[in-house]
Design an enzyme around this catalytic site. Structure first.
Site, PDB file in Angstrom:
ATOM      1  N   ASP A  68       0.852  -1.180   0.000  1.00  0.00           N
ATOM      2  CA  ASP A  68       0.000   0.000   0.000  1.00  0.00           C
ATOM      3  C   ASP A  68       0.888   1.230   0.000  1.00  0.00           C
ATOM      4  O   ASP A  68       1.628   1.459   0.975  1.00  0.00           O
ATOM      5  CB  ASP A  68      -0.894  -0.028   1.243  1.00  0.00           C
ATOM      6  CG  ASP A  68      -1.818   1.162   1.347  1.00  0.00           C
ATOM      7  OD1 ASP A  68      -1.727   2.076   0.510  1.00  0.00           O
ATOM      8  OD2 ASP A  68      -2.638   1.184   2.288  1.00  0.00           O
ATOM      9  N   PHE A  69       0.847   2.015  -1.071  1.00  0.00           N
ATOM     10  CA  PHE A  69       1.767   3.151  -1.134  1.00  0.00           C
ATOM     11  C   PHE A  69       1.435   4.255  -0.135  1.00  0.00           C
ATOM     12  O   PHE A  69       2.193   5.206   0.020  1.00  0.00           O
ATOM     13  CB  PHE A  69       1.926   3.711  -2.554  1.00  0.00           C
ATOM     14  CG  PHE A  69       0.651   4.066  -3.290  1.00  0.00           C
ATOM     15  CD1 PHE A  69      -0.391   4.764  -2.700  1.00  0.00           C
ATOM     16  CD2 PHE A  69       0.526   3.706  -4.636  1.00  0.00           C
ATOM     17  CE1 PHE A  69      -1.526   5.112  -3.407  1.00  0.00           C
ATOM     18  CE2 PHE A  69      -0.630   4.051  -5.358  1.00  0.00           C
ATOM     19  CZ  PHE A  69      -1.650   4.752  -4.734  1.00  0.00           C
ATOM     20  N   HIS A 100      -2.230  12.761  -9.141  1.00  0.00           N
ATOM     21  CA  HIS A 100      -3.418  13.510  -9.545  1.00  0.00           C
ATOM     22  C   HIS A 100      -4.712  12.844  -9.094  1.00  0.00           C
ATOM     23  O   HIS A 100      -5.782  13.457  -9.141  1.00  0.00           O
ATOM     24  CB  HIS A 100      -3.416  13.774 -11.051  1.00  0.00           C
ATOM     25  CG  HIS A 100      -3.816  12.608 -11.904  1.00  0.00           C
ATOM     26  ND1 HIS A 100      -4.208  12.761 -13.212  1.00  0.00           N
ATOM     27  CD2 HIS A 100      -3.876  11.263 -11.662  1.00  0.00           C
ATOM     28  CE1 HIS A 100      -4.504  11.585 -13.729  1.00  0.00           C
ATOM     29  NE2 HIS A 100      -4.315  10.671 -12.821  1.00  0.00           N
TER      30      HIS A 100
END
Length: 344
Positions: A235-236, A253
């Site tokens: 999980d970043f 974005h």
């Protein structure tokens, strides 16, 4: 009595109200484009022009309504009608075929999917409230919906790959990498950009960091050198694999500033000495000139929590996450590389 002159153009077209009317009905063109792509019309024109009646029978459509749809698309160079009422491929329509290199059909189906289409129709809610209507419409946030709906996830990831494939080799050439770098592609999807980077940098090693259900469809085996890449799940928002260079393409974005800082800070904590981060995103320019990034920005507004950003806004994110923005590198595509190094 003299004959009245025959008008050569529609009356009052200089009146800005007519231009506004055209803008208001502009949504019908992507609707027509989606219909043609979904029906697979282009696949049936590969051998040359065909009558609409034949096309309609083959794709399972009403002949008159198919004609009306293709007639509109032809006004913008997608398909072409000849003097006998037959339709043919144009250069743009050719890319709607499924059997050609560089097919863009899956990208069109992704960009016009109901997950984007329905939320765009509720843009007023986003403007009024500052929040996306996605969760109200679909019952959960954008990426949770994709994780639970395999069909929608496939549309998204395959479409993103089709949209990215033409630009990835160009972006890879613009990446300035140190020799023998460990390159971590953060949220890199099926690995298209990392694949291009590794092809251009034969001494580098790649790490594709993604969720397990995405990695199942990775493309890194196309490199033909399995010792040069590694898959990493995680999980970043909570971690990042160690590396020299972090590629973060079309990820920031998607998210608000707080979560972008979290992603960047995790990379900062994991980066090797003398490392860097390369954020690949649109960089919004000032002024009134057309900018594709300003269009995608409203897609982000309606479906997600993120936005496209200016250089100054990227700089603020970098500062909060322990990076120093060093330069913005044009790539020759609609995306730029925003480079950062660890702040001292």
């Amino acid at each position: 009595m003299e004959n009245s002159p025959v008008p050569t153009e529609r009356p009052a077209e200089a009146d800005p109200r007519f231009a506004l009317m055209d803008h208001a009905m502009g949504y019908l063109f992507p609707a027509a484009l989606r219909a043609a792509a979904a029906l697979g019309v282009a696949d049936h024109l590969g051998t040359g022009p065909r009558p609409v009646a034949e096309l309609a029978e083959e794709v399972g459509a009403d002949p008159l309504n198919l004609y009306r749809t293709l007639r509109l698309l032809a006004t913008r160079g997608i398909f072409a009608e000849d003097g006998t009422g037959r339709f043919a491929l144009t250069a743009a329509a050719e890319l709607l075929r499924t059997d050609v290199a560089g097919s863009f059909r899956s990208a069109i189906l992704m960009l016009t999917d109901r997950t984007f289409w329905l939320t765009a129709g509720e843009l007023e809610e986003a403007v009024r409230t500052g929040t996306s209507p996605f969760e109200r419409l679909f019952g959960m946030p954008f990426f949770d919906h994709f994780a639970r709906d395999a069909d929608t996830a496939a549309v998204f990831h395959v479409g993103m790959a089709a949209m990215s494939d033409p630009e990835n080799p160009v972006i890879a050439r613009a990446c300035d990498l140190p020799p023998e770098a460990v390159v971590v592609d953060v949220g890199g999807g099926h690995g298209g950009l990392l694949l291009s980077v590794l092809r251009d940098n034969p001494a580098s090693h790649g790490v594709l960091f993604e969720q397990p259900h995405v990695l199942r469809e990775h493309r890194l085996a196309e490199l033909g050198a399995d010792d040069r890449w590694t898959l990493a799940t995680g999980d970043f928002f909570t971690e990042a694999p160690p590396g020299d260079v972090y590629l973060i393409k079309r990820i920031l974005h998607d998210w608000d500033d707080e979560r972008c800082v979290r992603i960047l800070r995790n990379c900062r904590e994991a980066v090797y000495d003398q490392g860097r981060v390369l954020v690949v995103d649109a960089v919004i320019t000032q002024g009134n000139a057309p900018d594709p990034g300003k269009v995608i920005d409203l897609l982000m507004m309606s479906s997600l929590t993120g936005r496209e950003r200016t250089r100054a806004e990227f700089e603020a994110l970098f500062d909060q996450a322990g990076w120093r923005l060093t330069r913005v590198i044009p790539t020759g595509t609609r995306l730029s590389i925003v480079e950062g190094v660890p702040a001292t």
